[in-house]
Design a protein around this motif. Structure first.
Motif, PDB file in Angstrom:
ATOM      1  N   ALA A   1       0.827  -1.219   0.000  1.00 57.53           N
ATOM      2  CA  ALA A   1       0.000   0.000   0.000  1.00 57.53           C
ATOM      3  C   ALA A   1       0.857   1.263   0.000  1.00 57.53           C
ATOM      4  O   ALA A   1       0.477   2.279  -0.574  1.00 57.53           O
ATOM      5  N   LEU A   2       2.026   1.188   0.614  1.00 55.37           N
ATOM      6  CA  LEU A   2       2.920   2.347   0.668  1.00 55.37           C
ATOM      7  C   LEU A   2       3.918   2.374  -0.486  1.00 55.37           C
ATOM      8  O   LEU A   2       4.728   3.293  -0.595  1.00 55.37           O
ATOM      9  N   GLY A   3       3.877   1.341  -1.326  1.00 51.26           N
ATOM     10  CA  GLY A   3       4.748   1.308  -2.493  1.00 51.26           C
ATOM     11  C   GLY A   3       6.159   0.831  -2.225  1.00 51.26           C
ATOM     12  O   GLY A   3       7.076   1.152  -2.973  1.00 51.26           O
ATOM     13  N   PHE A   4       6.358   0.046  -1.172  1.00 55.19           N
ATOM     14  CA  PHE A   4       7.684  -0.469  -0.842  1.00 55.19           C
ATOM     15  C   PHE A   4       7.809  -1.940  -1.228  1.00 55.19           C
ATOM     16  O   PHE A   4       6.848  -2.699  -1.143  1.00 55.19           O
ATOM     17  N   GLU A   5       9.003  -2.326  -1.625  1.00 53.93           N
ATOM     18  CA  GLU A   5       9.327  -3.739  -1.803  1.00 53.93           C
ATOM     19  C   GLU A   5       9.543  -4.324  -0.410  1.00 53.93           C
ATOM     20  O   GLU A   5       9.986  -3.613   0.509  1.00 53.93           O
ATOM     21  N   GLU A   6       9.246  -5.612  -0.247  1.00 50.89           N
ATOM     22  CA  GLU A   6       9.439  -6.246   1.064  1.00 50.89           C
ATOM     23  C   GLU A   6      10.874  -6.096   1.555  1.00 50.89           C
ATOM     24  O   GLU A   6      11.108  -5.876   2.741  1.00 50.89           O
ATOM     25  N   CYS A   7      11.839  -6.202   0.642  1.00 49.49           N
ATOM     26  CA  CYS A   7      13.250  -6.138   1.050  1.00 49.49           C
ATOM     27  C   CYS A   7      13.644  -4.757   1.569  1.00 49.49           C
ATOM     28  O   CYS A   7      14.689  -4.608   2.204  1.00 49.49           O
ATOM     29  N   ASP A   8      12.815  -3.747   1.317  1.00 50.06           N
ATOM     30  CA  ASP A   8      13.106  -2.391   1.790  1.00 50.06           C
ATOM     31  C   ASP A   8      12.437  -2.072   3.117  1.00 50.06           C
ATOM     32  O   ASP A   8      12.539  -0.959   3.616  1.00 50.06           O
ATOM     33  N   CYS A   9      11.742  -3.045   3.666  1.00 43.83           N
ATOM     34  CA  CYS A   9      11.062  -2.874   4.958  1.00 43.83           C
ATOM     35  C   CYS A   9      11.838  -3.629   6.029  1.00 43.83           C
ATOM     36  O   CYS A   9      12.672  -4.471   5.722  1.00 43.83           O
ATOM     37  N   LEU A  10      11.566  -3.334   7.265  1.00 44.53           N
ATOM     38  CA  LEU A  10      12.181  -4.055   8.375  1.00 44.53           C
ATOM     39  C   LEU A  10      11.090  -4.337   9.398  1.00 44.53           C
ATOM     40  O   LEU A  10      10.498  -3.412   9.955  1.00 44.53           O
ATOM     41  N   ALA A  11      10.815  -5.606   9.617  1.00 45.51           N
ATOM     42  CA  ALA A  11       9.831  -6.011  10.612  1.00 45.51           C
ATOM     43  C   ALA A  11      10.562  -6.338  11.908  1.00 45.51           C
ATOM     44  O   ALA A  11      11.723  -6.739  11.886  1.00 45.51           O
ATOM     45  N   ALA A  12       9.878  -6.140  13.022  1.00 42.14           N
ATOM     46  CA  ALA A  12      10.494  -6.411  14.320  1.00 42.14           C
ATOM     47  C   ALA A  12       9.477  -7.075  15.227  1.00 42.14           C
ATOM     48  O   ALA A  12       8.273  -6.882  15.074  1.00 42.14           O
ATOM     49  N   GLY A  13       9.967  -7.857  16.179  1.00 38.42           N
ATOM     50  CA  GLY A  13       9.048  -8.501  17.091  1.00 38.42           C
ATOM     51  C   GLY A  13       9.723  -9.053  18.324  1.00 38.42           C
ATOM     52  O   GLY A  13      10.951  -9.040  18.454  1.00 38.42           O
ATOM     53  N   ASP A  14       8.849  -9.556  19.228  1.00 36.66           N
ATOM     54  CA  ASP A  14       9.362 -10.115  20.478  1.00 36.66           C
ATOM     55  C   ASP A  14       8.620 -11.367  20.946  1.00 36.66           C
ATOM     56  O   ASP A  14       9.009 -11.982  21.920  1.00 36.66           O
ATOM     57  N   THR A  15       7.549 -11.760  20.253  1.00 40.01           N
ATOM     58  CA  THR A  15       6.807 -12.956  20.673  1.00 40.01           C
ATOM     59  C   THR A  15       6.537 -13.856  19.475  1.00 40.01           C
ATOM     60  O   THR A  15       6.705 -13.460  18.313  1.00 40.01           O
ATOM     61  N   LEU A  16       6.067 -15.042  19.746  1.00 42.56           N
ATOM     62  CA  LEU A  16       5.768 -16.012  18.701  1.00 42.56           C
ATOM     63  C   LEU A  16       4.700 -15.505  17.746  1.00 42.56           C
ATOM     64  O   LEU A  16       4.666 -15.887  16.575  1.00 42.56           O
ATOM     65  N   GLY A  17       3.852 -14.592  18.203  1.00 43.09           N
ATOM     66  CA  GLY A  17       2.849 -14.008  17.328  1.00 43.09           C
ATOM     67  C   GLY A  17       3.446 -13.203  16.185  1.00 43.09           C
ATOM     68  O   GLY A  17       2.774 -12.907  15.199  1.00 43.09           O
TER      69      GLY A  17
END
Length: 143
Positions: free
Chosen positions: A59-75
């Motif tokens: 929706a924002l026009g980014f390729e997945e490789c240009d994003c950074l996801a972060a987390g702390d739980t199994l969810g």
């Protein structure tokens, strides 16, 4: 264990979904002694953090490789398993999530695998630490 888990997931998918796939099932290594048990995760096909992350990037026009996801739980695991996004687990992440990060790194070609790390910092400071490492990994100048 993984072989038996895969059979269970396949049987459950057939029973739950019938001809139309409405539930996505996936397995993740859990915590514990060898053999390591696996968690079976069931998510409606229209939901899930991985699908949501891909939707937002698109929706924002980014390729997945240009994003950074972060987390702390199994969810947060679907952002690792269901996308090609770079991912960081913060220092206080659950061991089960850190195991998935390790599994991704151990089972992918390092030259093509998404950037995936566990950082020392916790919470927001961990995300900032990971963002700096991600940018350095990409060769960006960090000021």
């Amino acid at each position: 264990v993984l072989g038996r888990c895969a059979v269970i997931v396949e049987e459950l998918e057939e029973e739950l979904n019938g001809e139309e796939k409405v539930v996505m099932l996936s397995t993740y290594p859990a915590w514990g002694e060898a053999p390591v048990p696996h968690i079976i995760n069931a998510v409606p096909m229209v939901a899930g953090k991985g699908r949501a992350a891909r939707y937002i990037a698109d929706a924002l026009g980014f390729e997945e490789c240009d994003c950074l996801a972060a987390g702390d739980t199994l969810g947060d695991a679907p952002m690792i398993v269901d996308t090609n996004m770079p991912f960081l687990a913060v220092g206080n992440a659950k061991d089960s999530l850190k195991d998935i990060v390790t599994h991704r790194n151990d089972n992918c070609d390092a030259s093509t695998a998404p950037f995936t790390i566990v950082v020392d910092g916790v919470g927001v400071s961990g995300v900032l630490e990971g963002l700096k490492k991600f940018r350095k990994h990409r060769g960006e100048v960090i000021g």
